[in-house]
Motif scaffolding. Structure first.
Motif, PDB file in Angstrom:
ATOM      1  N   ASP B   2      70.318  89.356  19.073  1.00 54.93           N
ATOM      2  CA  ASP B   2      71.784  88.577  18.918  1.00 54.93           C
ATOM      3  C   ASP B   2      71.744  87.222  19.910  1.00 54.93           C
ATOM      4  O   ASP B   2      71.391  87.243  20.989  1.00 54.93           O
ATOM      5  CB  ASP B   2      72.713  89.630  19.494  1.00 54.93           C
ATOM      6  CG  ASP B   2      74.137  89.134  18.770  1.00 54.93           C
ATOM      7  OD1 ASP B   2      74.323  87.863  19.173  1.00 54.93           O
ATOM      8  OD2 ASP B   2      74.795  89.746  18.429  1.00 54.93           O
ATOM      9  N   LYS B   4      74.130  86.053  21.431  1.00 51.76           N
ATOM     10  CA  LYS B   4      75.012  86.252  22.557  1.00 51.76           C
ATOM     11  C   LYS B   4      74.155  86.580  23.912  1.00 51.76           C
ATOM     12  O   LYS B   4      74.422  86.146  24.813  1.00 51.76           O
ATOM     13  CB  LYS B   4      76.106  87.416  22.454  1.00 51.76           C
ATOM     14  CG  LYS B   4      75.555  88.794  22.372  1.00 51.76           C
ATOM     15  CD  LYS B   4      76.568  89.718  22.025  1.00 51.76           C
ATOM     16  CE  LYS B   4      76.066  91.080  21.815  1.00 51.76           C
ATOM     17  NZ  LYS B   4      76.836  92.135  21.114  1.00 51.76           N
ATOM     18  N   TYR B   5      73.232  87.367  23.602  1.00 53.78           N
ATOM     19  CA  TYR B   5      71.966  87.666  24.752  1.00 53.78           C
ATOM     20  C   TYR B   5      71.574  86.456  25.292  1.00 53.78           C
ATOM     21  O   TYR B   5      71.302  86.056  26.384  1.00 53.78           O
ATOM     22  CB  TYR B   5      71.152  88.666  24.316  1.00 53.78           C
ATOM     23  CG  TYR B   5      71.611  89.676  23.768  1.00 53.78           C
ATOM     24  CD1 TYR B   5      72.563  90.756  24.687  1.00 53.78           C
ATOM     25  CD2 TYR B   5      71.529  90.287  22.562  1.00 53.78           C
ATOM     26  CE1 TYR B   5      73.094  91.843  24.295  1.00 53.78           C
ATOM     27  CE2 TYR B   5      72.152  91.489  22.319  1.00 53.78           C
ATOM     28  CZ  TYR B   5      73.012  92.306  23.025  1.00 53.78           C
ATOM     29  OH  TYR B   5      73.380  93.347  22.371  1.00 53.78           O
ATOM     30  N   ALA B   8      73.898  83.986  26.983  1.00 53.37           N
ATOM     31  CA  ALA B   8      74.347  84.333  28.220  1.00 53.37           C
ATOM     32  C   ALA B   8      73.386  83.931  29.264  1.00 53.37           C
ATOM     33  O   ALA B   8      73.948  83.490  30.230  1.00 53.37           O
ATOM     34  CB  ALA B   8      74.474  85.881  28.167  1.00 53.37           C
ATOM     35  N   GLU B 103      78.025  88.092  32.530  1.00 52.54           N
ATOM     36  CA  GLU B 103      78.595  87.775  31.317  1.00 52.54           C
ATOM     37  C   GLU B 103      78.576  88.970  30.279  1.00 52.54           C
ATOM     38  O   GLU B 103      79.378  89.141  29.606  1.00 52.54           O
ATOM     39  CB  GLU B 103      78.027  86.603  30.713  1.00 52.54           C
ATOM     40  CG  GLU B 103      78.557  85.947  29.630  1.00 52.54           C
ATOM     41  CD  GLU B 103      78.157  84.608  29.072  1.00 52.54           C
ATOM     42  OE1 GLU B 103      77.740  83.930  30.112  1.00 52.54           O
ATOM     43  OE2 GLU B 103      78.099  84.366  28.021  1.00 52.54           O
ATOM     44  N   LEU B 104      77.470  89.645  30.234  1.00 52.02           N
ATOM     45  CA  LEU B 104      76.980  90.648  29.324  1.00 52.02           C
ATOM     46  C   LEU B 104      77.994  91.803  29.682  1.00 52.02           C
ATOM     47  O   LEU B 104      78.217  92.711  28.859  1.00 52.02           O
ATOM     48  CB  LEU B 104      75.707  90.843  29.418  1.00 52.02           C
ATOM     49  CG  LEU B 104      74.868  89.730  28.759  1.00 52.02           C
ATOM     50  CD1 LEU B 104      73.069  90.085  28.825  1.00 52.02           C
ATOM     51  CD2 LEU B 104      75.145  89.681  27.177  1.00 52.02           C
ATOM     52  N   SER B 105      78.332  92.067  31.060  1.00 55.56           N
ATOM     53  CA  SER B 105      79.051  93.345  31.178  1.00 55.56           C
ATOM     54  C   SER B 105      80.458  93.239  30.658  1.00 55.56           C
ATOM     55  O   SER B 105      80.845  94.229  30.446  1.00 55.56           O
ATOM     56  CB  SER B 105      78.982  93.376  32.811  1.00 55.56           C
ATOM     57  OG  SER B 105      79.859  92.475  33.417  1.00 55.56           O
ATOM     58  N   SER B 106      80.755  92.109  30.611  1.00 57.24           N
ATOM     59  CA  SER B 106      82.084  91.863  30.012  1.00 57.24           C
ATOM     60  C   SER B 106      82.262  92.156  28.368  1.00 57.24           C
ATOM     61  O   SER B 106      83.202  92.547  27.817  1.00 57.24           O
ATOM     62  CB  SER B 106      82.728  90.660  29.966  1.00 57.24           C
ATOM     63  OG  SER B 106      81.875  89.568  28.892  1.00 57.24           O
ATOM     64  N   ARG B 107      80.957  92.668  27.968  1.00 52.59           N
ATOM     65  CA  ARG B 107      80.861  93.085  26.464  1.00 52.59           C
ATOM     66  C   ARG B 107      80.422  94.482  26.684  1.00 52.59           C
ATOM     67  O   ARG B 107      79.966  95.121  25.666  1.00 52.59           O
ATOM     68  CB  ARG B 107      79.618  92.284  25.705  1.00 52.59           C
ATOM     69  CG  ARG B 107      80.235  90.872  25.638  1.00 52.59           C
ATOM     70  CD  ARG B 107      78.932  90.229  25.063  1.00 52.59           C
ATOM     71  NE  ARG B 107      79.277  88.650  24.964  1.00 52.59           N
ATOM     72  CZ  ARG B 107      79.518  87.944  24.121  1.00 52.59           C
ATOM     73  NH1 ARG B 107      79.747  88.609  22.912  1.00 52.59           N
ATOM     74  NH2 ARG B 107      79.785  86.822  23.902  1.00 52.59           N
ATOM     75  N   ASN B 108      80.825  95.306  27.579  1.00 54.52           N
ATOM     76  CA  ASN B 108      80.671  96.651  27.752  1.00 54.52           C
ATOM     77  C   ASN B 108      79.109  97.128  27.749  1.00 54.52           C
ATOM     78  O   ASN B 108      78.663  98.235  27.254  1.00 54.52           O
ATOM     79  CB  ASN B 108      81.285  97.580  26.628  1.00 54.52           C
ATOM     80  CG  ASN B 108      82.911  97.420  26.867  1.00 54.52           C
ATOM     81  OD1 ASN B 108      83.210  97.313  28.095  1.00 54.52           O
ATOM     82  ND2 ASN B 108      83.661  97.179  25.860  1.00 54.52           N
TER      83      ASN B 108
END
Lengths: 151, 153
Positions: B2, B4-5, B8, B103-108
């Motif tokens: 993805d 988004k990774y 980030a 940043e990725l932690s905000s996407r759980n």
């Protein structure tokens, strides 16, 4: 140095299991800051309550001979690299499981292995002190550099 | 993988370089490789565990490495790659991966990072994942840097 004994047991078991040969720890010393690679280096990072990394280092011909133990007909350089990585992964996985079982709550986990090969390669892990465990096998020299916070 | 990774990590490199006063970074096209032949002599690597497993490698020429180490050491001249400059490069990689993981932690996504390792030499070839490696060339005033992501998601 209990962690080191656990790693030694797991390394010997992994070698026996994968290559059907025994290996003996020849020496255990403080690893130098800079490690001059023998040719093939596998790095696996450790996370959890203690962070660290496992570095397996061996000459390329040793990786090729170990791969030939698994498949004598496949003379493939990449397969040799993957064989070294799998050996490091199995040995590290066994050690981490044993450490987690022995020291509850430490919650160690492994990253996936990364493999580097090249010439005149030097490796350094800032802020980590490592123990070098050297094994002299019939396939060549194999070193494990174990760095774990507090060890 | 993805986007988004990948984004980030590009965002985090941009942010970290901006914090050095290195100005704007420009990202090149994204390509995929089974393994990567290190175009550059020096590579820093950090492993990931948790919801995402894998490795992040930043590969760069010596000249870029010396410049990054220099700005991280308050402008001190870096003539060679020694333990101090390598520690600075490891810290830079820590900052990049730490910010990307935030940043990725905000996407759980719960991800932990390993300590950095730095490797340099000649004719380097690397596998950082059993899946494909995503490679992005990034240009900055400090020189070129190659972001390599080998993530098992």
């Amino acid at each position: 140095m209990e962690y080191i004994n656990i790693f030694n047991n797991s390394i010997r078991e992994a070698f026996q299991g994968m290559f059907d040969k025994t290996i003996t720890l020849e020496s255990e010393t403080s690893a130098p800051g800079w490690i001059l690679s023998k040719g093939v280096a596998v790095i696996i990072g450790i996370t959890g309550e203690k962070k660290g990394r496992v570095l397996l280092d061996m000459p390329f011909h040793t990786a090729m001979e170990l791969a030939a133990r698994l498949d004598p007909d496949l003379n493939d350089e990449d397969f040799a690299l993957f064989t070294a990585a799998e050996f490091c992964n199995v040995a590290s996985g066994g050690a981490i499981t044993a450490i987690n079982n022995k020291f509850g709550g430490i919650g160690l986990r492994l990253a996936t292995p990364s493999i580097f090969t090249g010439t005149n390669s030097k490796i350094f892990s800032p802020n980590l002190k490592a123990v070098r465990m050297s094994y002299n096998t019939r396939f060549g020299e194999i070193d494990f550099h174990i760095a774990l916070e507090g060890v | 993988m993805d986007e988004k990774y990948v984004s980030a990590f590009i965002h985090s490199i941009t942010g970290v370089f901006a914090s050095f006063g290195a100005g704007e970074t420009v990202s090149g096209s994204i390509c995929k490789k089974d393994s990567f032949i290190c175009r550059y002599n020096l590579t820093t690597i950090i492993g990931l565990s948790g919801n995402i497993k894998g490795n992040v490698a930043l590969s760069m020429p010596y000249d870029t490495a010396r410049k990054i180490a220099s700005v991280m050491m308050m402008g001190m001249e870096v003539a060679e790659i020694d333990e101090m400059s390598v520690s600075a490069l490891g810290e830079m990689t820590n900052m990049v991966c730490g910010q990307a993981v935030m940043e990725l932690s905000s996407r759980n996504l719960a991800i932990d990072i390993t300590p950095p390792t730095v490797i340099h030499g000649d004719n380097m070839k690397a596998y950082i994942s059993q899946v494909e490696t995503i490679v992005v060339e990034i240009s900055s005033s400090l020189g070129s840097i190659e972001l390599n992501l080998g993530l098992e998601i």
